[in-house]
Design an enzyme around this catalytic site. Structure first.
Site, PDB file in Angstrom:
ATOM      1  CG  ASP A 151      -2.108   0.894   1.058  1.00 47.55           C
ATOM      2  OD1 ASP A 151      -2.856   1.071   2.022  1.00 47.55           O
ATOM      3  OD2 ASP A 151      -2.283   1.446  -0.053  1.00 47.55           O
ATOM      4  CG  ASP A 184      -7.241  -4.940   0.882  1.00 44.36           C
ATOM      5  OD1 ASP A 184      -6.934  -4.647   2.068  1.00 44.36           O
ATOM      6  OD2 ASP A 184      -7.841  -4.159   0.128  1.00 44.36           O
TER       7      ASP A 184
END
Lengths: 296, 325
Positions: free
Chosen positions: B30, B205
């Site tokens: 991320d 996710d």
């Protein structure tokens, strides 16, 4: 907690519980382990009064007789576990000998535990206790030594006749971020020492140490455990820093494996009749490895 | 935050994240910006970037699009996320939403510029816009212009109304290129996975399987099993025949250790993750075999045996051509 002639008191996660011979035996038969150490009047300190020690021994022997008698009557086809008796008596040799002798006469016992070691006795006292107790016990039954953890002390205990050890040593290392790395076999474990550690003991390495930040080697060269065949020192160091449980998982896998390989080598040396040579070699190498490295 | 500990440079020196973890599968990093939403008190957002105060030692770090790219390049994951200006969908500050949508686009350009490894690492852009159709539309059009390897649908899964949620997901999926992966961030529960797959999402996710495992809940095809409940004490049935943990341990045993022992957390985590992976594998299989609608109907029947399906799911699936009875 306090004990009386019939019960011991245990602190459990759901409060204080009293255990009598009957409730002990019932629990053991329900849990059905392979080996059960008999309930004993154990006080976890070396310095006890003569009278308290005597009482502890008397109760322990009495309870052992009672439980085994009851167990025999309850014998079912599923089979009762093997029972080991705990030899109490603190640091009073006469009591230890009395306890060991009395227990060894009880029918149906499969082994013995020398209880109450590492509770504050001196190393000399411990040696005496082990020697005297082993002498009173039958030769054909295993003897367990409680809480002997240091590899050198383990070798000494083995030479005195101890067959089994219970030890929290691997976990205590893991809990501090340490990995054991003492040599267990001649010429086998060629450690790759970090230059910064020259002069310091290498029976264990502290993975918190920043010197491992970029160390992509396995914890112990040649070790076949999952951790050493899969991961690096740098990764474990990182996991410790970020408080990931995986650090303890990996360290524990290694420390248990390494400890067991130590015992494997002890057994091999006994089998090939050169335990004394093995012990001598081990004592010379243990904690002395750094001297050799300093000359490199 | 690998950028903090051990530091992007250290990961790079050790050969990248795959080598550090000794993991041969695909990895995704991320941008580091999610903390904007979850740790808002510690973040100060400006045009330059996000000024964070590290919760570990109070030191400050300015996370710019360039810095985020640098760290992610050093870490070396297969998929990288662009740094976006995230405004939580539950906020009602319209001005802030507009600002975030525009700034995200200026930042994506800075990300693309700064990305040193486009041949091996795939930079995904994140479509923002909250629940506002106009803003979403704007964000979508602009993001698609950048012709990125993949697109994420961000700013959702923050507890907003499901009726609004699915409509935004559908809108994004309808617009985004058909030949690029669509990654819906932060989803989720099995129902959400099924419905959003039907709407056109490819990648997801979520912390859900691991987190709920740590609280003692196992995900199964019969629904959630809250193993801490007294009714499981002494229960000799195996947890679930479809996973390796589920085949090996009884509910009674897991009841004793669930959320109390580390082993309980580990076993349930392993079960939940394997369960979800099997589930998605089945879902993919049904798409390939051409009977995805049957898969969905069967799933809904099992999940809601009473037949009382959530309205939003019924509506959403209808737009995907799946009619639930």
């Amino acid at each position: 907690g306090p004990a009386n002639d019939n019960c011991i008191t245990l602190e459990t996660s759901v409060g204080r519980k009293q255990l009598s011979c009957d409730s002990f035996l019932q629990s053991i038969l329900e849990i059905s382990p392979d080996v059960s150490v008999l309930m004993s009047d154990h006080v976890h300190q070396a310095k006890l009064s003569k009278s308290r020690t005597r009482k502890s021994v008397t109760r322990t022997v009495e309870w052992a007789r009672k439980i085994l008698k009851d167990a025999k009557e309850k014998e079912d086809t599923k089979g009762t576990p093997m029972f080991f008796a705990a030899v109490e008596g603190g640091t009073i040799l006469a009591q230890r000998k009395y306890c060991a002798t009395a227990l060894s006469k009880i029918e149906g016992l499969s082994g013995f535990v020398i209880a109450g070691l590492s509770t504050g006795e001196t190393l000399y006292q411990r040696k005496e206790i082990i020697t005297e107790v082993v002498a009173c016990l039958p030769e054909d039954k295993p003897v367990v030594a409680s809480t002997i953890t240091n590899p050198l002390e383990i070798l000494e205990a083995v030479s005195m006749g101890i067959d089994l050890f219970e030890s929290g040593y691997p976990w205590r290392l893991t809990d501090q971020g340490l990995a054991s790395c003492f040599e267990v076999r001649k010429g086998f474990d060629k450690q790759q020492f970090h230059p910064q550690l020259r002069g310091r003991s290498l029976s264990k390495m502290n993975l918190w140490d920043p010197c491992y930040k970029l160390d992509d080697k396995p914890v112990l060269h040649g070790c076949k455990c999952y951790t050493c065949t899969t991961h690096s020192r740098a990764y474990i160091h990182h996991l410790l820093n970020t408080h990931e449980m995986l650090a303890q998982v990996l360290l524990q896998l290694h420390n248990v494996f390494h400890f067991q390989s130590f015992f494997k080598n002890i057994r091999m040396s006994i089998k090939s009749n050169d335990f004394n040579d093995y012990r001598k070699w081990f004592e010379e190498r243990y904690e002395r490895v750094h001297l050799e490295n300093a000359n490199e | 935050h690998l950028g903090n500990r051990p530091g992007g440079d250290i990961v790079e020196k050790l050969g990248g994240i795959h080598k550090l973890m000794n993991w041969g599968g695909n990895l995704l990093t991320d941008s580091g910006g999610f903390q904007m939403v979850s740790l808002l008190k510690l973040a100060q957002i400006t045009e330059k970037g996000v000024l964070f105060q590290s919760p570990v030692n109070g030191s400050s770090m300015l996370l710019t699009p360039e810095k985020s790219m640098e760290i992610q390049n050093q870490i070396g994951a297969d998929i990288m996320m662009a740094l976006d200006d995230v405004c939580p969908s539950t906020s009602d500050d319209e001005a802030r939403f507009i600002e975030a949508a525009h700034r995200t686009l200026r930042w994506i350009d800075r990300c693309v510029e700064a990305h040193k490894n486009p041949q091996r690492q795939n930079l995904y852009g994140i479509v923002q816009g909250g629940l506002d159709a106009k803003l979403r539309d704007f964000s979508l059009k602009e993001m698609i212009k950048r012709d990125l390897p993949g697109y994420a649908i961000g700013g959702l899964a923050g507890g907003e109304d499901k009726e609004l949620f699915w409509r935004v997901v559908k809108m994004c999926c309808d617009y985004l290129p058909k030949d690029k992966p669509r990654y819906l961030m932060g989803v989720g529960y099995t129902l959400d996975l099924v419905v959003c797959s039907a709407l056109g999402c490819d990648q997801f996710d979520c912390v859900y399987p691991a987190r709920t495992a740590r609280f003692g809940t196992a995900i199964t095809r019969q629904g959630l099993i809250k193993l801490r409940k007294q009714k499981y004490k002494g229960d000799k049935t195996l947890l679930d025949p479809t996973t390796s943990v589920g085949r090996k341990y009884t509910r009674g045993y897991l009841h004793e250790i669930a959320s109390k022992e580390a082993t309980g957390c580990q076993l349930l985590t392993m079960h939940n993750i394997e369960f979800l992976q099997n589930f998605m594998k089945e879902l993919r299989g049904s798409i390939r075999q051409g009977n995805f609608p049957e898969f969905v109907k069967e799933f809904m029947r099992k999940e809601y045996p009473s037949g009382e399906y959530p309205n939003w799911a019924v509506d959403a699936l209808l737009t995907a051509g799946i009619r639930l009875k």
